[in-house]
Design an enzyme around this catalytic site. Structure first.
Site, PDB file in Angstrom:
ATOM      1  N   ILE A  26      14.614 -22.318  -1.877  1.00  0.00           N
ATOM      2  CA  ILE A  26      15.961 -21.793  -2.121  1.00  0.00           C
ATOM      3  C   ILE A  26      16.148 -20.461  -1.407  1.00  0.00           C
ATOM      4  CG2 ILE A  26      17.450 -20.798  -3.920  1.00  0.00           C
ATOM      5  CD1 ILE A  26      16.284 -22.900  -5.856  1.00  0.00           C
ATOM      6  N   ASP A  71       2.434  -9.019  -1.791  1.00  0.00           N
ATOM      7  CA  ASP A  71       2.614  -9.545  -3.150  1.00  0.00           C
ATOM      8  C   ASP A  71       3.615  -8.635  -3.856  1.00  0.00           C
ATOM      9  OD1 ASP A  71       2.235 -10.151  -5.968  1.00  0.00           O
ATOM     10  OD2 ASP A  71       0.373 -11.147  -5.385  1.00  0.00           O
ATOM     11  N   SER A 148      17.735 -16.108 -10.889  1.00  0.00           N
ATOM     12  CA  SER A 148      17.317 -16.366 -12.257  1.00  0.00           C
ATOM     13  C   SER A 148      17.077 -17.870 -12.427  1.00  0.00           C
ATOM     14  CB  SER A 148      18.406 -15.831 -13.196  1.00  0.00           C
ATOM     15  OG  SER A 148      18.052 -16.006 -14.529  1.00  0.00           O
ATOM     16  N   LYS A 166      12.705 -14.710 -16.817  1.00  0.00           N
ATOM     17  CA  LYS A 166      14.053 -14.820 -16.233  1.00  0.00           C
ATOM     18  C   LYS A 166      15.103 -14.167 -17.141  1.00  0.00           C
ATOM     19  CE  LYS A 166      13.125 -17.284 -12.403  1.00  0.00           C
ATOM     20  NZ  LYS A 166      13.300 -16.745 -11.040  1.00  0.00           N
ATOM     21  N   ILE A 195      17.271 -27.968  -7.890  1.00  0.00           N
ATOM     22  CA  ILE A 195      17.611 -27.990  -6.461  1.00  0.00           C
ATOM     23  C   ILE A 195      16.607 -28.877  -5.734  1.00  0.00           C
ATOM     24  CG2 ILE A 195      17.972 -26.588  -4.399  1.00  0.00           C
ATOM     25  CD1 ILE A 195      19.991 -26.042  -6.724  1.00  0.00           C
TER      26      ILE A 195
HETATM   27  C1  HXC Z   1      -1.741 -23.225 -17.024  1.00  0.00           C
HETATM   28  C2  HXC Z   1      -2.115 -21.857 -15.188  1.00  0.00           C
HETATM   29  C3  HXC Z   1      -1.558 -22.831 -14.309  1.00  0.00           C
HETATM   30  C4  HXC Z   1      -1.089 -24.061 -14.899  1.00  0.00           C
HETATM   31  C5  HXC Z   1      -2.180 -21.137 -13.122  1.00  0.00           C
HETATM   32  N1  HXC Z   1      -2.482 -20.835 -14.400  1.00  0.00           N
HETATM   33  N2  HXC Z   1      -1.617 -22.352 -13.039  1.00  0.00           N
HETATM   34  N3  HXC Z   1      -2.196 -22.048 -16.521  1.00  0.00           N
HETATM   35  N4  HXC Z   1      -1.193 -24.208 -16.247  1.00  0.00           N
HETATM   36  N5  HXC Z   1      -0.588 -25.042 -14.146  1.00  0.00           N
HETATM   37  C6  HXC Z   1      -3.125 -19.625 -14.892  1.00  0.00           C
HETATM   38  C7  HXC Z   1      -4.494 -19.372 -14.248  1.00  0.00           C
HETATM   39  O1  HXC Z   1      -5.508 -20.130 -14.888  1.00  0.00           O
HETATM   40  C8  HXC Z   1      -4.655 -17.868 -14.495  1.00  0.00           C
HETATM   41  O2  HXC Z   1      -5.055 -17.603 -15.829  1.00  0.00           O
HETATM   42  C9  HXC Z   1      -3.234 -17.350 -14.363  1.00  0.00           C
HETATM   43  O3  HXC Z   1      -2.360 -18.471 -14.526  1.00  0.00           O
HETATM   44  C10 HXC Z   1      -2.983 -16.745 -13.004  1.00  0.00           C
HETATM   45  O4  HXC Z   1      -3.386 -17.710 -12.042  1.00  0.00           O
HETATM   46  P1  HXC Z   1      -3.651 -17.311 -10.511  1.00  0.00           P
HETATM   47  O5  HXC Z   1      -3.876 -18.578  -9.761  1.00  0.00           O
HETATM   48  O6  HXC Z   1      -4.679 -16.229 -10.429  1.00  0.00           O
HETATM   49  O7  HXC Z   1      -2.256 -16.649 -10.167  1.00  0.00           O
HETATM   50  P2  HXC Z   1      -1.613 -16.318  -8.805  1.00  0.00           P
HETATM   51  O8  HXC Z   1      -2.570 -16.527  -7.674  1.00  0.00           O
HETATM   52  O9  HXC Z   1      -0.995 -15.022  -8.923  1.00  0.00           O
HETATM   53  O10 HXC Z   1      -0.495 -17.490  -8.668  1.00  0.00           O
HETATM   54  C11 HXC Z   1       0.677 -17.455  -9.401  1.00  0.00           C
HETATM   55  C12 HXC Z   1       1.045 -18.843  -9.911  1.00  0.00           C
HETATM   56  C13 HXC Z   1       1.097 -19.874  -8.765  1.00  0.00           C
HETATM   57  C14 HXC Z   1       2.434 -18.705 -10.578  1.00  0.00           C
HETATM   58  C15 HXC Z   1       0.050 -19.271 -10.938  1.00  0.00           C
HETATM   59  O11 HXC Z   1       1.454 -21.162  -9.257  1.00  0.00           O
HETATM   60  C16 HXC Z   1       1.998 -19.506  -7.655  1.00  0.00           C
HETATM   61  O12 HXC Z   1       1.635 -18.724  -6.793  1.00  0.00           O
HETATM   62  N6  HXC Z   1       3.241 -20.027  -7.603  1.00  0.00           N
HETATM   63  C17 HXC Z   1       4.248 -19.678  -6.538  1.00  0.00           C
HETATM   64  C18 HXC Z   1       5.059 -20.863  -6.125  1.00  0.00           C
HETATM   65  C19 HXC Z   1       5.897 -21.404  -7.261  1.00  0.00           C
HETATM   66  O13 HXC Z   1       5.464 -21.424  -8.422  1.00  0.00           O
HETATM   67  N7  HXC Z   1       7.098 -21.875  -6.897  1.00  0.00           N
HETATM   68  C20 HXC Z   1       8.027 -22.414  -7.881  1.00  0.00           C
HETATM   69  C21 HXC Z   1       9.036 -21.394  -8.269  1.00  0.00           C
HETATM   70  S1  HXC Z   1      10.217 -22.270  -9.239  1.00  0.00           S
HETATM   71  P3  HXC Z   1      -6.608 -17.233 -16.190  1.00  0.00           P
HETATM   72  O14 HXC Z   1      -6.569 -16.957 -17.653  1.00  0.00           O
HETATM   73  O15 HXC Z   1      -7.404 -18.452 -15.835  1.00  0.00           O
HETATM   74  O16 HXC Z   1      -6.966 -16.046 -15.365  1.00  0.00           O
HETATM   75  C22 HXC Z   1      10.671 -21.381 -10.568  1.00  0.00           C
HETATM   76  C23 HXC Z   1      11.704 -21.909 -11.547  1.00  0.00           C
HETATM   77  C24 HXC Z   1      11.971 -23.346 -11.352  1.00  0.00           C
HETATM   78  O17 HXC Z   1      10.239 -20.327 -10.727  1.00  0.00           O
HETATM   79  C25 HXC Z   1      12.945 -23.972 -12.287  1.00  0.00           C
HETATM   80  C26 HXC Z   1      13.092 -25.420 -11.838  1.00  0.00           C
HETATM   81  C27 HXC Z   1      14.055 -26.263 -12.624  1.00  0.00           C
HETATM   82  P1  NAP Z   2       9.349 -21.636  -3.718  1.00  0.00           P
HETATM   83  O1  NAP Z   2       9.688 -22.293  -2.439  1.00  0.00           O
HETATM   84  O2  NAP Z   2       7.952 -21.758  -4.218  1.00  0.00           O
HETATM   85  O3  NAP Z   2       9.779 -20.100  -3.635  1.00  0.00           O
HETATM   86  C1  NAP Z   2       9.054 -19.061  -4.186  1.00  0.00           C
HETATM   87  C2  NAP Z   2       8.726 -18.084  -3.091  1.00  0.00           C
HETATM   88  O4  NAP Z   2       8.211 -16.896  -3.679  1.00  0.00           O
HETATM   89  C3  NAP Z   2       7.688 -18.602  -2.102  1.00  0.00           C
HETATM   90  O5  NAP Z   2       8.145 -18.402  -0.781  1.00  0.00           O
HETATM   91  C4  NAP Z   2       6.454 -17.771  -2.391  1.00  0.00           C
HETATM   92  O6  NAP Z   2       5.727 -17.521  -1.195  1.00  0.00           O
HETATM   93  C5  NAP Z   2       7.061 -16.495  -2.963  1.00  0.00           C
HETATM   94  N1  NAP Z   2       6.158 -15.839  -3.912  1.00  0.00           N
HETATM   95  C6  NAP Z   2       5.581 -16.377  -5.005  1.00  0.00           C
HETATM   96  N2  NAP Z   2       4.809 -15.480  -5.613  1.00  0.00           N
HETATM   97  C7  NAP Z   2       4.901 -14.347  -4.880  1.00  0.00           C
HETATM   98  C8  NAP Z   2       4.330 -13.064  -5.003  1.00  0.00           C
HETATM   99  N3  NAP Z   2       3.493 -12.773  -5.998  1.00  0.00           N
HETATM  100  N4  NAP Z   2       4.650 -12.123  -4.076  1.00  0.00           N
HETATM  101  C9  NAP Z   2       5.495 -12.423  -3.048  1.00  0.00           C
HETATM  102  N5  NAP Z   2       6.062 -13.606  -2.896  1.00  0.00           N
HETATM  103  C10 NAP Z   2       5.776 -14.574  -3.803  1.00  0.00           C
HETATM  104  O7  NAP Z   2      10.249 -22.187  -4.916  1.00  0.00           O
HETATM  105  P2  NAP Z   2      11.808 -22.477  -5.135  1.00  0.00           P
HETATM  106  O8  NAP Z   2      11.843 -23.647  -6.051  1.00  0.00           O
HETATM  107  O9  NAP Z   2      12.566 -22.525  -3.878  1.00  0.00           O
HETATM  108  O10 NAP Z   2      12.255 -21.194  -6.023  1.00  0.00           O
HETATM  109  C11 NAP Z   2      12.952 -20.109  -5.454  1.00  0.00           C
HETATM  110  C12 NAP Z   2      13.645 -19.313  -6.537  1.00  0.00           C
HETATM  111  O11 NAP Z   2      14.615 -20.140  -7.213  1.00  0.00           O
HETATM  112  C13 NAP Z   2      12.730 -18.803  -7.621  1.00  0.00           C
HETATM  113  O12 NAP Z   2      13.167 -17.528  -8.062  1.00  0.00           O
HETATM  114  C14 NAP Z   2      12.905 -19.810  -8.726  1.00  0.00           C
HETATM  115  O13 NAP Z   2      12.568 -19.289  -9.994  1.00  0.00           O
HETATM  116  C15 NAP Z   2      14.376 -20.110  -8.611  1.00  0.00           C
HETATM  117  N6  NAP Z   2      14.796 -21.400  -9.193  1.00  0.00           N
HETATM  118  C16 NAP Z   2      14.446 -22.559  -8.597  1.00  0.00           C
HETATM  119  C17 NAP Z   2      14.932 -23.761  -9.088  1.00  0.00           C
HETATM  120  C18 NAP Z   2      14.631 -25.045  -8.395  1.00  0.00           C
HETATM  121  O14 NAP Z   2      15.175 -26.094  -8.769  1.00  0.00           O
HETATM  122  N7  NAP Z   2      13.779 -25.069  -7.406  1.00  0.00           N
HETATM  123  C19 NAP Z   2      15.738 -23.760 -10.234  1.00  0.00           C
HETATM  124  C20 NAP Z   2      16.039 -22.550 -10.861  1.00  0.00           C
HETATM  125  C21 NAP Z   2      15.590 -21.367 -10.317  1.00  0.00           C
HETATM  126  P3  NAP Z   2       4.129 -17.255  -1.183  1.00  0.00           P
HETATM  127  O15 NAP Z   2       3.527 -18.301  -2.072  1.00  0.00           O
HETATM  128  O16 NAP Z   2       3.768 -17.345   0.257  1.00  0.00           O
HETATM  129  O17 NAP Z   2       3.943 -15.875  -1.732  1.00  0.00           O
END
Ligand code: HXC
Ligand code: NAP
Length: 270
Positions: A26, A71, A148, A166, A195
């Site tokens: 997004i 980060d 959000s 959020k 999305i």
């Molecule tokens: C339970 C989990 C987990 C899971 C990680 N953890 N994944 N616990 N279920 N699936 C726990 C780990 O065990 C650890 O706890 C803690 O979370 C931190 O994990 P790390 O891997 O060290 O964290 P980090 O490297 O900072 O990664 C952050 C992350 C990861 C959130 C966990 O998934 C990430 O980087 N995500 C970014 C991309 C993403 O999520 N995109 C979607 C955004 S969509 P312990 O206790 O073991 O240390 C969104 C809203 C969407 O936000 C709404 C859609 C409708």
């Molecule tokens: P996404 O592609 O995973 O976007 C998340 C981005 O944040 C990635 O580019 C990731 O890049 C970056 N990011 C994650 N952790 C970070 C950190 N610690 N420092 C810096 N960058 C970081 O997911 P998306 O679904 O498009 O979501 C985008 C936004 O929309 C988010 O705020 C999400 O909550 C919101 N949202 C999404 C949906 C949906 O349907 N997808 C619905 C409601 C809200 P790196 O991993 O390289 O850092």
């Protein structure tokens, strides 16, 4: 019909938009909408490779692009990146706080660190970016757009960490709108619905449910990144010059039905 078909290509000429998490999904879609309307772009995220790929797409739309691998939990890194972006691109006008993390996890099963990780990335990361952008935005006025989610105001099972983060973002947005309005800085949130073709949707949309989930959406379709890009363009444009402190929900009406419909379809099909 997209914002890029409706608005002049020079709408954001001379302006710089910085998007946290702008390397994918997004947030990249938002960045591309601004690029197509003449803006210069700054994007950050942890993966430089992802940022490089995004930069190619943004440059193809004519944008000058600044990237920073960092980060959002690291305040000094953000502060340095925003200063470098401003120095290289000349100005900072719009900040989009989009970096976020999510995974489904029951509240009693996730670790305290799992909860903290999401709150730190989403909420603290949004504060960090806003705080670091403030001295630049106040120079000529500007706006902050927070990304959000419906979890901020509708309770969902397995989303306690995301809901807390959020909801905190939306309140932070309102507090900053009050404090920074006098500096000409407008603050607003966008709430995307589901999305398609995004990581968030893959993680929570439970791919196997497929199109059945459109039954949870009054408009009967998933959103796309341009639906959200158009909202961001509107909020940053002069059309929204008197809009601050608002939450713009772009979810096809999904929130109106609560999370129960989603949960019952998920229960039937998993
Ligand atoms: C339970 C989990 C987990 C899971 C990680 N953890 N994944 N616990 N279920 N699936 C726990 C780990 O065990 C650890 O706890 C803690 O979370 C931190 O994990 P790390 O891997 O060290 O964290 P980090 O490297 O900072 O990664 C952050 C992350 C990861 C959130 C966990 O998934 C990430 O980087 N995500 C970014 C991309 C993403 O999520 N995109 C979607 C955004 S969509 P312990 O206790 O073991 O240390 C969104 C809203 C969407 O936000 C709404 C859609 C409708
Ligand atoms: P996404 O592609 O995973 O976007 C998340 C981005 O944040 C990635 O580019 C990731 O890049 C970056 N990011 C994650 N952790 C970070 C950190 N610690 N420092 C810096 N960058 C970081 O997911 P998306 O679904 O498009 O979501 C985008 C936004 O929309 C988010 O705020 C999400 O909550 C919101 N949202 C999404 C949906 C949906 O349907 N997808 C619905 C409601 C809200 P790196 O991993 O390289 O850092």
């Amino acid at each position: 019909m997209n914002a890029t078909d409706l608005f002049p290509k020079s709408l954001f000429a001379g302006k710089t938009v910085f998007v946290t998490g702008g390397g994918s999904g997004i947030n990249l879609g938002i960045a591309k909408n601004f690029a197509a309307l003449g803006a210069k772009l700054g994007i950050c995220g942890r993966s430089q490779e992802r940022l490089d790929g995004a930069a190619v797409e943004l440059r193809a739309l004519g944008a000058t692009v600044f990237t920073a691998s960092l980060d959002v939990r690291d305040y000094p890194a953000l502060e340095a990146a925003l200063s470098r972006c401003k120095a290289e691109l000349g100005t900072l006008d719009v900040l989009v706080c989009g970096a976020a993390g999510n995974f489904p996890a029951a509240a009693e099963k996730m670790s305290a660190n799992a909860f903290k990780a999401v709150v730190d990335i989403d909420l603290l990361g949004s504060y960090n970016a806003s705080r670091a952008a403030f001295p630049h935005l106040r120079e000529q006025g500007g706006c902050i757009i927070f990304i959000s989610a419906g979890q901020a105001f509708t309770p969902y099972a397995n989303q306690a960490h995301v809901g807390a983060a959020k909801a905190g973002i939306d309140m932070l947005m309102k507090d900053l709108a009050v404090e920074w309005g006098k500096h000409g800085i407008r603050c607003n949130s966008i709430v995307p619905g589901p999305i398609e073709n995004t990581e968030g949707f893959r993680r929570l949309g439970r791919g196997a449910l497929g199109d059945k989930l459109t039954e949870t959406i009054p408009l009967r379709r998933f959103g796309n990144v341009d639906d959200i890009g158009g909202c961001a363009v509107f909020l940053a444009s002069p059309l929204a010059s008197y809009v601050t402190g608002t939450v713009l929900v772009a979810d096809g009406g999904q929130n109106l039905l609560g999370s129960g419909v989603w949960a019952s379809i998920a229960a039937q099909t998993t």
